[in-house]
Design a protein around this motif. Structure first.
Motif, PDB file in Angstrom:
ATOM      1  N   LEU A 180      29.980 -29.987  41.694  1.00 25.27           N
ATOM      2  CA  LEU A 180      29.831 -28.919  40.708  1.00 25.27           C
ATOM      3  C   LEU A 180      31.186 -28.525  40.124  1.00 25.27           C
ATOM      4  O   LEU A 180      31.306 -28.267  38.910  1.00 25.27           O
ATOM      5  N   GLY A 227      31.129 -29.623  36.559  1.00 26.98           N
ATOM      6  CA  GLY A 227      30.527 -28.415  35.997  1.00 26.98           C
ATOM      7  C   GLY A 227      30.950 -28.171  34.558  1.00 26.98           C
ATOM      8  O   GLY A 227      30.135 -27.766  33.719  1.00 26.98           O
ATOM      9  N   VAL A 231      28.518 -27.781  31.236  1.00 21.54           N
ATOM     10  CA  VAL A 231      28.560 -26.629  30.325  1.00 21.54           C
ATOM     11  C   VAL A 231      28.785 -27.092  28.891  1.00 21.54           C
ATOM     12  O   VAL A 231      28.133 -26.588  27.956  1.00 21.54           O
ATOM     13  N   LEU A 290      31.694 -19.734  31.392  1.00 21.63           N
ATOM     14  CA  LEU A 290      30.401 -20.249  31.834  1.00 21.63           C
ATOM     15  C   LEU A 290      30.551 -21.200  33.016  1.00 21.63           C
ATOM     16  O   LEU A 290      29.714 -21.211  33.926  1.00 21.63           O
ATOM     17  N   THR A 291      31.618 -21.977  33.029  1.00 15.15           N
ATOM     18  CA  THR A 291      31.862 -22.889  34.151  1.00 15.15           C
ATOM     19  C   THR A 291      32.112 -22.099  35.431  1.00 15.15           C
ATOM     20  O   THR A 291      31.601 -22.447  36.502  1.00 15.15           O
ATOM     21  N   LEU A 324      28.837 -20.668  36.556  1.00 17.06           N
ATOM     22  CA  LEU A 324      28.007 -21.722  37.140  1.00 17.06           C
ATOM     23  C   LEU A 324      28.438 -22.019  38.573  1.00 17.06           C
ATOM     24  O   LEU A 324      27.595 -22.132  39.471  1.00 17.06           O
TER      25      LEU A 324
END
Length: 261
Positions: free
Chosen positions: A46, A50, A54, A76-77, A80
């Motif tokens: 991830l 990630g 995104v 956003l990363t 997440l």
């Protein structure tokens, strides 16, 4: 309030039991180590990919000017990864119990037999595949309940002052309750107690459950530590199940006093 102390004592009793039974402790460590490796691989993946995920999910930001595109996707990363880490913490116990079902069943039976005045332990007549299915199904139901509480507490956490003081405390007690449910399920499911009845049993003595699960939940926030405490947590939860059901328990012998010669 007495039950709070009883719950915490049972937590310590479980850790002491596995400390005295090194072979059972060693075998019961394996599921936690396997789960830890799997979660570590997932979280590393991830972290590495990630950002790509995104970028793929936000094509509308491809032509945004700098630095807004980087800030937006970086945020956003981070969210997440934080959600992935939260999900790992919430599901680590359930996944470890599912992986280690045969190990923990054996450990729980040994604890039951060791502390029972008759030296016997309840046994399940269900085949292993059926037990795994029931355990997985019940874990999903508990996870859904925990997520509902998580969303509610997150919303309350936005309130000024209350969200920074009262809500985190409530969150720890909620986590302790559901963690205790997952752990006692090993012993209670072996006795044929269904999920609904288990929840009613735990609610009937919330102080006892909080005394056991809340301090354990605080420690379990660190998955690496949880690996080494999981066998003792299962052992203690077996003792807790006996307490909830009013089953007799043979007390451990105290230290032998030396007599003067």
């Amino acid at each position: 309030m007495r039950d709070l102390g009883v719950g915490f004592r049972l937590l310590l009793d479980g850790q002491r039991w596995v400390a005295r039974h090194g072979r059972q402790y060693g075998f019961a460590l394996l599921p936690g180590l396997i789960a830890l490796i799997l979660y570590a691989i997932a979280l590393v993946a991830l972290a590495v990919w990630g950002g790509d995920a995104v970028s793929w999910a936000t094509p509308f930001a491809d032509h945004w000017p700098s630095p807004w595109q980087s800030l937006f996707r970086g945020f956003l990363t981070a969210v997440l990864f934080a959600l992935g880490l939260l999900l790992a913490v919430l599901t680590f116990t359930a996944v470890t119990l599912l992986i280690g079902q045969p190990f923990y069943e054996n450990l729980s039976e040994r604890v039951d037999a060791d502390v029972s005045p008759e030296g016997t332990a309840p046994r399940s007549d269900l085949p292993l595949a059926r037990e795994l299915w029931i355990s997985a199904r019940d874990s999903v139901r508990i996870l859904v309940r925990a997520l509902v509480w998580g969303v509610l507490l997150f919303a309350l956490g936005l309130l000024p002052f209350v969200g920074q003081t009262v809500v985190p405390v409530i969150g720890f007690f909620v986590t302790g309750f559901f963690l205790t449910e997952e752990l006692t399920a090993v012993a209670l499911q072996r006795r044929g107690v269904e999920l609904r009845a288990r929840l009613a049993l735990l609610r009937s003595r919330r102080m006892l459950v909080w005394g056991y699960g809340t301090p354990l939940g605080l420690v379990f926030l660190v998955p690496f530590v949880a690996v080494f405490l999981m066998p003792g947590a299962v052992a203690g939860a077996t003792l807790l199940a006996r307490e909830l059901l009013g089953e007799d328990r043979e007390e451990e012998p105290g230290p032998v006093e030396e007599t003067a010669s």
